[in-house]
Enzyme design. Structure first.
Site, PDB file in Angstrom:
ATOM      1  N   ASP A 195       3.853   9.832  -2.339  1.00 35.80           N
ATOM      2  CA  ASP A 195       3.918  10.965  -1.308  1.00 35.80           C
ATOM      3  C   ASP A 195       3.137  12.082  -1.612  1.00 35.80           C
ATOM      4  O   ASP A 195       2.810  12.229  -2.809  1.00 35.80           O
ATOM      5  CB  ASP A 195       5.250  11.210  -0.993  1.00 35.80           C
ATOM      6  CG  ASP A 195       5.325  12.352   0.195  1.00 35.80           C
ATOM      7  OD1 ASP A 195       4.660  11.737   1.194  1.00 35.80           O
ATOM      8  OD2 ASP A 195       6.239  13.133   0.208  1.00 35.80           O
ATOM      9  N   SER A 196       2.733  12.695  -0.675  1.00 34.83           N
ATOM     10  CA  SER A 196       1.820  14.075  -0.868  1.00 34.83           C
ATOM     11  C   SER A 196       2.835  15.103  -1.641  1.00 34.83           C
ATOM     12  O   SER A 196       2.146  15.905  -2.124  1.00 34.83           O
ATOM     13  CB  SER A 196       1.385  14.653   0.606  1.00 34.83           C
ATOM     14  OG  SER A 196       2.531  14.764   1.256  1.00 34.83           O
TER      15      SER A 196
ATOM     16  N   CYS B  78       4.374   8.391   2.222  1.00 39.28           N
ATOM     17  CA  CYS B  78       3.605   9.534   3.076  1.00 39.28           C
ATOM     18  C   CYS B  78       3.163   8.922   4.257  1.00 39.28           C
ATOM     19  O   CYS B  78       2.447   7.951   4.260  1.00 39.28           O
ATOM     20  CB  CYS B  78       2.521   9.963   2.282  1.00 39.28           C
ATOM     21  SG  CYS B  78       1.567  11.306   3.184  1.00 39.28           S
TER      22      CYS B  78
ATOM     23  N   GLU C 169      10.328  23.085   4.037  1.00 40.68           N
ATOM     24  CA  GLU C 169       9.773  23.371   2.519  1.00 40.68           C
ATOM     25  C   GLU C 169      10.362  24.781   2.205  1.00 40.68           C
ATOM     26  O   GLU C 169      10.506  24.971   1.137  1.00 40.68           O
ATOM     27  CB  GLU C 169       8.463  23.189   2.376  1.00 40.68           C
ATOM     28  CG  GLU C 169       7.951  21.524   2.511  1.00 40.68           C
ATOM     29  CD  GLU C 169       7.504  21.042   1.225  1.00 40.68           C
ATOM     30  OE1 GLU C 169       6.494  21.704   0.708  1.00 40.68           O
ATOM     31  OE2 GLU C 169       7.632  19.781   1.255  1.00 40.68           O
TER      32      GLU C 169
ATOM     33  N   CYS D  76       7.493  11.246   9.699  1.00 36.22           N
ATOM     34  CA  CYS D  76       6.947  12.021   8.736  1.00 36.22           C
ATOM     35  C   CYS D  76       7.968  12.242   7.714  1.00 36.22           C
ATOM     36  O   CYS D  76       9.248  11.867   8.128  1.00 36.22           O
ATOM     37  CB  CYS D  76       6.950  13.497   9.340  1.00 36.22           C
ATOM     38  SG  CYS D  76       6.548  14.627   7.736  1.00 36.22           S
TER      39      CYS D  76
ATOM     40  N   HIS E   3       9.641  14.213   6.146  1.00 41.66           N
ATOM     41  CA  HIS E   3      10.449  15.483   6.012  1.00 41.66           C
ATOM     42  C   HIS E   3      11.310  15.262   7.331  1.00 41.66           C
ATOM     43  O   HIS E   3      12.531  16.163   7.170  1.00 41.66           O
ATOM     44  CB  HIS E   3       9.520  16.809   6.230  1.00 41.66           C
ATOM     45  CG  HIS E   3       8.895  16.955   4.935  1.00 41.66           C
ATOM     46  ND1 HIS E   3       8.054  16.398   4.176  1.00 41.66           N
ATOM     47  CD2 HIS E   3       9.055  18.033   4.216  1.00 41.66           C
ATOM     48  CE1 HIS E   3       7.570  16.731   3.355  1.00 41.66           C
ATOM     49  NE2 HIS E   3       8.124  18.165   3.148  1.00 41.66           N
TER      50      HIS E   3
END
Ligand code: DGL
Length: 267
Positions: A6-7, A69, A154, A186, A188
């Site tokens: 993942d990023s 990701c 985040e 996504c 997140h």
């Protein structure tokens, strides 16, 4: 090992689902925290960064890599599968989260009106829309980029007013389209799932890619003994990151549900 890329931290929420259904395998997670976000970057850069990560994981002994990701899955997976793998690692495999998520959404949608939320890059790539329409050309897809959700999560503001404000703004155009299924496109967004449910009609099915990709991975390993037989199974879990910031453990705990020990590497 099974490599999971993942990023940044978000992919830990996907990895957690893998642990739930396939705990016996050895996993190596790589988060490119030094270069997050991928969601705002060009196709060329996302392909370049993702290739570097995949190369690194193969060199560490992974034979199967899952791109957790969504931006990397949407923008880089095809190039990696069609050009890079045949040339450099023909016996290894790289899979993404878009196809499993699309299949799950199609299976659950009765009306064929499906919403997709994701980063700017994922939405601009139209990957979810293209794959949904490939499987069923009658499907109507309504997409919404949500660029502020990743930074909100985040920075630990996922329970605050700003999250509500932005969810209302992003989800209103989708709810007015009478969707019956919403893809959280996504890494997140699964963190916001309970909140998102309150902004859409109660009958709207919310698809979290982590859960569905884990189920598809079980199926994939069953259908591909030539890959499965090369995977080690000692329940080992290791974590790599390209940057270790003071907030690392907070964010790792948010997505993984526990603190993790990560080694810093350079791609
Ligand atoms: N992991 C990315 C995704 O799923 C979100 C964060 C980023 O923009 O890099 O699209």
């Amino acid at each position: 090992m099974i490599g999971v890329f993942d990023s940044g931290f978000g992919g830990l929420a996907v990895l957690r689902e893998f642990f739930r259904v396939l705990p016996e395998y050895d996993y190596l997670y790589l988060g490119d925290n030094a270069r997050i976000p991928y969601g705002t970057r060009s196709d060329t850069v996302v392909v370049q960064f993702t290739r570097q990560a995949v190369e690194y994981l193969f060199q560490q002994g992974c034979v199967l890599i899952i791109l957790a990701c969504h931006t990397a899955s949407a923008k880089a997976l095809r190039a990696i599968q069609q050009q890079y793998l045949p040339r450099h690692y023909p016996a290894n495999r790289v899979l993404g989260v878009v196809i499993p998520t699309v299949e799950a959404a199609l299976a659950r949608s009765a009306s064929g009106r499906i919403g997709v939320i994701g980063t700017e890059g994922t939405v601009a790539s139209n990957s979810f829309k293209i794959e949904l329409r490939k499987l069923d050309p009658r499907i109507q897809v309504f997409q919404q980029a949500c660029p502020l959700l990743v930074p909100i999560i985040e920075s630990g503001e996922q329970e605050g007013e700003v999250a509500d404000l932005m969810l209302r703004k992003y989800l209103t155009p989708l709810t007015t389209q009478d969707i019956d299924t919403l893809i959280l496109g996504c890494t997140h967004y699964s963190i916001l799932k309970p909140k998102i449910q309150t902004y859409v009609a109660p009958q709207v099915q919310i698809i979290c890619s982590g859960e569905v990709t884990a189920m598809k991975l079980v199926d994939y390993l069953r259908r591909h003994p030539e890959i499965e037989s090369r995977l080690s199974r000692q329940g080992r879990r290791s974590y790599l990151t390209t940057d270790l910031t003071p907030r690392f453990q907070d964010l790792a705990s948010l997505f993984m549900g526990q603190a993790i020990e990560a080694e810093v590497v350079q791609l």
